[in-house]
Design a protein around this motif. Structure first.
Motif, PDB file in Angstrom:
ATOM      1  N   CYS A   1      25.616 -85.576  31.139  1.00  0.00           N
ATOM      2  CA  CYS A   1      25.998 -86.512  32.104  1.00  0.00           C
ATOM      3  C   CYS A   1      27.446 -85.975  32.630  1.00  0.00           C
ATOM      4  O   CYS A   1      28.000 -85.785  33.568  1.00  0.00           O
ATOM      5  CB  CYS A   1      26.414 -87.974  31.717  1.00  0.00           C
ATOM      6  N   GLY A   2      28.318 -85.427  31.638  1.00  0.00           N
ATOM      7  CA  GLY A   2      29.782 -84.790  31.983  1.00  0.00           C
ATOM      8  C   GLY A   2      29.304 -83.637  32.765  1.00  0.00           C
ATOM      9  O   GLY A   2      30.297 -83.427  33.803  1.00  0.00           O
ATOM     10  N   THR A   3      28.467 -82.914  32.598  1.00  0.00           N
ATOM     11  CA  THR A   3      28.183 -81.676  33.270  1.00  0.00           C
ATOM     12  C   THR A   3      27.701 -82.064  34.720  1.00  0.00           C
ATOM     13  O   THR A   3      28.288 -81.538  35.721  1.00  0.00           O
ATOM     14  CB  THR A   3      27.201 -80.776  32.659  1.00  0.00           C
ATOM     15  N   VAL A   4      27.041 -83.073  34.863  1.00  0.00           N
ATOM     16  CA  VAL A   4      26.514 -83.618  35.925  1.00  0.00           C
ATOM     17  C   VAL A   4      27.966 -83.968  36.937  1.00  0.00           C
ATOM     18  O   VAL A   4      28.044 -83.456  37.952  1.00  0.00           O
ATOM     19  CB  VAL A   4      25.521 -84.743  36.117  1.00  0.00           C
ATOM     20  N   ASN A   5      28.553 -84.538  36.148  1.00  0.00           N
ATOM     21  CA  ASN A   5      30.036 -85.206  36.980  1.00  0.00           C
ATOM     22  C   ASN A   5      30.951 -84.012  37.267  1.00  0.00           C
ATOM     23  O   ASN A   5      31.364 -84.120  38.571  1.00  0.00           O
ATOM     24  CB  ASN A   5      30.659 -86.276  36.052  1.00  0.00           C
ATOM     25  N   VAL A   6      30.969 -83.094  36.369  1.00  0.00           N
ATOM     26  CA  VAL A   6      32.005 -82.095  36.867  1.00  0.00           C
ATOM     27  C   VAL A   6      31.427 -81.087  38.030  1.00  0.00           C
ATOM     28  O   VAL A   6      32.228 -80.943  38.647  1.00  0.00           O
ATOM     29  CB  VAL A   6      32.450 -81.257  35.327  1.00  0.00           C
ATOM     30  N   LEU A   7      30.149 -80.875  37.747  1.00  0.00           N
ATOM     31  CA  LEU A   7      29.745 -80.228  38.968  1.00  0.00           C
ATOM     32  C   LEU A   7      29.828 -80.616  40.382  1.00  0.00           C
ATOM     33  O   LEU A   7      30.125 -80.147  41.108  1.00  0.00           O
ATOM     34  CB  LEU A   7      28.177 -79.628  38.739  1.00  0.00           C
ATOM     35  N   ALA A   8      29.660 -82.067  40.203  1.00  0.00           N
ATOM     36  CA  ALA A   8      29.636 -82.951  41.432  1.00  0.00           C
ATOM     37  C   ALA A   8      30.941 -82.972  42.113  1.00  0.00           C
ATOM     38  O   ALA A   8      31.476 -82.595  43.220  1.00  0.00           O
ATOM     39  CB  ALA A   8      29.027 -84.173  41.307  1.00  0.00           C
ATOM     40  N   ARG A   9      32.106 -83.496  40.955  1.00  0.00           N
ATOM     41  CA  ARG A   9      33.278 -83.725  41.493  1.00  0.00           C
ATOM     42  C   ARG A   9      34.107 -82.518  41.827  1.00  0.00           C
ATOM     43  O   ARG A   9      34.909 -82.442  42.866  1.00  0.00           O
ATOM     44  CB  ARG A   9      33.969 -84.261  40.263  1.00  0.00           C
TER      45      ARG A   9
ATOM     46  N   GLY B   1      26.052 -92.695  32.738  1.00  0.00           N
ATOM     47  CA  GLY B   1      27.304 -92.594  33.668  1.00  0.00           C
ATOM     48  C   GLY B   1      27.437 -91.372  34.421  1.00  0.00           C
ATOM     49  O   GLY B   1      28.618 -90.753  34.699  1.00  0.00           O
ATOM     50  N   CYS B   2      26.209 -91.145  35.015  1.00  0.00           N
ATOM     51  CA  CYS B   2      26.429 -89.861  36.144  1.00  0.00           C
ATOM     52  C   CYS B   2      25.338 -90.334  37.077  1.00  0.00           C
ATOM     53  O   CYS B   2      24.308 -91.136  36.881  1.00  0.00           O
ATOM     54  CB  CYS B   2      26.125 -88.559  35.601  1.00  0.00           C
ATOM     55  N   ASP B   3      25.317 -89.666  38.524  1.00  0.00           N
ATOM     56  CA  ASP B   3      24.476 -89.917  39.450  1.00  0.00           C
ATOM     57  C   ASP B   3      23.296 -88.862  39.320  1.00  0.00           C
ATOM     58  O   ASP B   3      23.258 -87.832  39.387  1.00  0.00           O
ATOM     59  CB  ASP B   3      25.235 -89.591  40.933  1.00  0.00           C
TER      60      ASP B   3
ATOM     61  N   GLY C   1      33.918 -84.621  23.523  1.00  0.00           N
ATOM     62  CA  GLY C   1      33.706 -85.703  24.640  1.00  0.00           C
ATOM     63  C   GLY C   1      33.360 -85.052  25.957  1.00  0.00           C
ATOM     64  O   GLY C   1      33.154 -83.852  26.124  1.00  0.00           O
ATOM     65  N   ALA C   2      33.158 -85.904  26.940  1.00  0.00           N
ATOM     66  CA  ALA C   2      32.110 -85.660  28.050  1.00  0.00           C
ATOM     67  C   ALA C   2      32.703 -84.524  29.073  1.00  0.00           C
ATOM     68  O   ALA C   2      32.209 -83.539  29.058  1.00  0.00           O
ATOM     69  CB  ALA C   2      31.987 -86.706  28.902  1.00  0.00           C
ATOM     70  N   ASP C   3      34.069 -84.949  29.441  1.00  0.00           N
ATOM     71  CA  ASP C   3      34.447 -83.675  30.468  1.00  0.00           C
ATOM     72  C   ASP C   3      35.054 -82.681  29.866  1.00  0.00           C
ATOM     73  O   ASP C   3      34.733 -81.439  30.393  1.00  0.00           O
ATOM     74  CB  ASP C   3      35.456 -84.385  31.233  1.00  0.00           C
ATOM     75  N   PRO C   4      35.814 -82.665  28.816  1.00  0.00           N
ATOM     76  CA  PRO C   4      36.250 -81.442  28.354  1.00  0.00           C
ATOM     77  C   PRO C   4      35.070 -80.514  27.785  1.00  0.00           C
ATOM     78  O   PRO C   4      35.316 -79.369  28.110  1.00  0.00           O
ATOM     79  CB  PRO C   4      36.931 -81.806  26.959  1.00  0.00           C
ATOM     80  N   THR C   5      33.970 -81.048  27.325  1.00  0.00           N
ATOM     81  CA  THR C   5      32.860 -80.228  26.970  1.00  0.00           C
ATOM     82  C   THR C   5      32.120 -79.457  28.249  1.00  0.00           C
ATOM     83  O   THR C   5      31.803 -78.317  28.156  1.00  0.00           O
ATOM     84  CB  THR C   5      31.980 -80.953  25.796  1.00  0.00           C
ATOM     85  N   ALA C   6      31.977 -80.665  29.182  1.00  0.00           N
ATOM     86  CA  ALA C   6      31.388 -80.019  30.192  1.00  0.00           C
ATOM     87  C   ALA C   6      32.227 -78.996  30.952  1.00  0.00           C
ATOM     88  O   ALA C   6      31.592 -78.002  31.636  1.00  0.00           O
ATOM     89  CB  ALA C   6      31.480 -81.082  31.299  1.00  0.00           C
ATOM     90  N   SER C   7      33.521 -79.022  30.952  1.00  0.00           N
ATOM     91  CA  SER C   7      34.396 -77.828  31.152  1.00  0.00           C
ATOM     92  C   SER C   7      33.978 -76.588  30.881  1.00  0.00           C
ATOM     93  O   SER C   7      33.799 -75.618  31.698  1.00  0.00           O
ATOM     94  CB  SER C   7      35.810 -78.153  31.019  1.00  0.00           C
TER      95      SER C   7
END
Ligand code: NDP
Ligand code: HSE
Length: 437
Positions: A16-24, A52-54, A302-308
């Motif tokens: 979900c972090g990856t979906v969010n970072v790619l979208a944001r 927690g993601c679209d 964590g979601a966003d740092p790992t998605a980074s």
């Protein structure tokens, strides 16, 4: 150019972090990669659970093999975890000539030699930056930035959950199990948290670091491993009293007989930078013969740092698919035609707090004049110090710490203060940054 299509295996914390970072950050990512990146399909066990993601922009399936077999998917991103299923999926994706990205350290540490061999025969990329150090780009740093060095040693806090637990026990006097439950709730821990506690997750990561630092095959079974399960609040407290912090470290270093690989709790003198790395943060010390010691710090889970890190790997793959080898990484990180025209802020619009050092005649009313000037310009004072005059002088040093203000207000204030008869020298200003936002 048509978008590159990604297939996601897993939509948990990192998925979900990856979906969010790619979208944001879609716009910036496209400008860097040279092509848009779109998620085509994602697999997750429970299709009905809210996440927690679209998930409305792509197809959701339960069987991850459907993603791997989908001819529209160019890049498979494995974020399911575990070994056997993940390995079968990766090998199938590679066999289907798809590039793969993974955050799965267990998979790379234990089966990486086989996966890389398969990828080589099929000419596809396997990227795994997120497998070590969460959002810290430690793999790229060692593999590329430090490529000129003979690496002597790597030592790091490489499990965010263990560091979070030790910090919570030390700073809040909390029970081990309670802090671990927090780390699980925050998405830091593995699906099986005993891997964090017993040191195996750190051993997986150390295996990968040692291989890329020393040019050896992945050898997870050779890592000496101890976890944090035996540590008590007493151990942490008594270590502190003796001037040490207890950290769970992974260490790989050359010694006269070969390479040591070990993971265990370690006392580190408090004055060392790495001893002050707390909570979920990771820090990895890499010592090379040319560069000397370097320290790499950032959120380890964590979601966003790992998605980074996952998204950076996807961008690497997209660049390789899109550009000729000489121009694979654009000189200025963004594609040459995609540089933006954004205003650069003029210095008088900077905003910061200030430490002001004044030399004032020692007489009544001077401080009142100075504070009135600051007040008129809406500069709030955090603290004032008036020191004893040095020797027999009739001037005194006055130190003022302000809150944040615009540079242009401070410029006006300094001109007015310097114009006061009682101020005998130019005002010295040093900007203050708290780095806490
Ligand atoms: P989660 O447990 O949060 O997510 C796993 C996801 O995979 C879930 O969406 C789950 O579905 C799905 N999944 C599991 N098995 C299957 C299956 N058989 N078929 C379909 N879907 C399946 O794990 P994380 O996101 O935390 O971790 C993913 C990977 O990233 C792991 O390898 C982990 O080690 C690594 N990693 C994790 C970090 C972190 O901070 N969490 C940091 C760095 C790496 P469902 O949700 O429906 O159960
Ligand atoms: N469970 C792992 C950790 C996730 O806490 O460090 C990041 O690899």
């Amino acid at each position: 150019m048509k978008p590159v299509r990604v297939g996601l295996l897993g939509l948990g914390t990192v998925g979900c972090g990856t979906v969010n970072v790619l979208a944001r950050n879609a716009g910036e990512i496209t400008r860097r990669a040279g092509r848009a990146i779109e998620i085509e399909m994602a697999a997750t066990r429970d299709l009905s659970r809210s996440r927690g993601c679209d998930t409305t922009e792509f197809q959701l399936v339960q069987d991850p093999m459907e993603v791997v077999e989908n001819p529209r998917v160019d890049v498979v991103v494995e974020l399911i975890g575990g070994e056997q299923r993940a390995k079968a999926l990766m090998l199938r994706a590679i066999n289907n000539h798809k590039h793969v990205v993974t955050a799965n350290k267990a998979l790379i540490a234990v089966h990486g030699n086989e996966i890389f061999a398969a990828a080589q025969t099929k000419n596809v990329m396997v990227a795994f930056e997120a497998a070590v150090g969460g959002g810290i780009s430690i793999i790229k740093t060692i593999r590329e930035g430090l490529a000129g060095n003979r690496i002597e040693q790597i030592a790091g806090i490489i499990n965010g959950t263990a560091n979070y637990v030790l910090t919570g026990m030390r700073d809040q006097g909390r029970e081990f199990a309670e802090v671990l439950a927090d780390a699980q709730r925050l998405g830091y821990a593995e699906a099986n948290p005993s891997l964090d506690v017993n040191g195996v997750d750190a051993a997986h990561k150390l295996t990968i670091l040692a291989a890329i630092a020393f040019g050896i095959p992945l050898q997870f079974d050779k890592v000496y491993t101890e976890g944090i399960g035996q540590l008590t609040r007493g151990d942490i407290k008594y270590g502190c009293e003796l001037g040490y912090q207890i950290k769970h470290l992974g260490i790989a270093r050359r010694n006269g007989n070969g390479i040591e690989m070990r993971v265990h709790p370690t006392l580190i003198p408090k004055r060392r930078l790495i001893a002050n790395v707390d909570g979920v943060m990771n820090a990895i010390l890499v010592a090379g013969d040319a560069v000397g010691p370097t320290l790499h710090y950032g959120a380890g889970a964590g979601a966003d740092p790992t998605a980074s890190a996952v998204v950076a790997d996807i961008v690497d793959v997209v660049r390789a698919l899109t550009t000729d080898p000489e121009n694979r990484v654009p000189h200025l990180a963004f594609q040459p035609g995609a540089l933006a025209s954004v205003d650069i802020v003029a210095p008088d619009m900077f905003e910061t707090a200030y430490f002001l050092s004044l030399t004032a005649v020692d007489k009544p009313g001077v401080l009142a004049d100075v504070t009135r000037i600051l007040g008129d310009l809406e500069i709030s004072i955090e603290a004032i110090l008036q020191k004893e005059p040095p020797g027999n002088e009739n001037t005194v040093p006055v130190i003022i710490l302000t809150q944040r203000t615009r540079e242009r207000h401070m410029n006006q204030a300094v001109s007015k203060i310097e114009a006061l008869d009682a101020i005998t020298r130019p005002v010295k200003r040093i900007r203050v940054e708290h780095f806490n936002d």
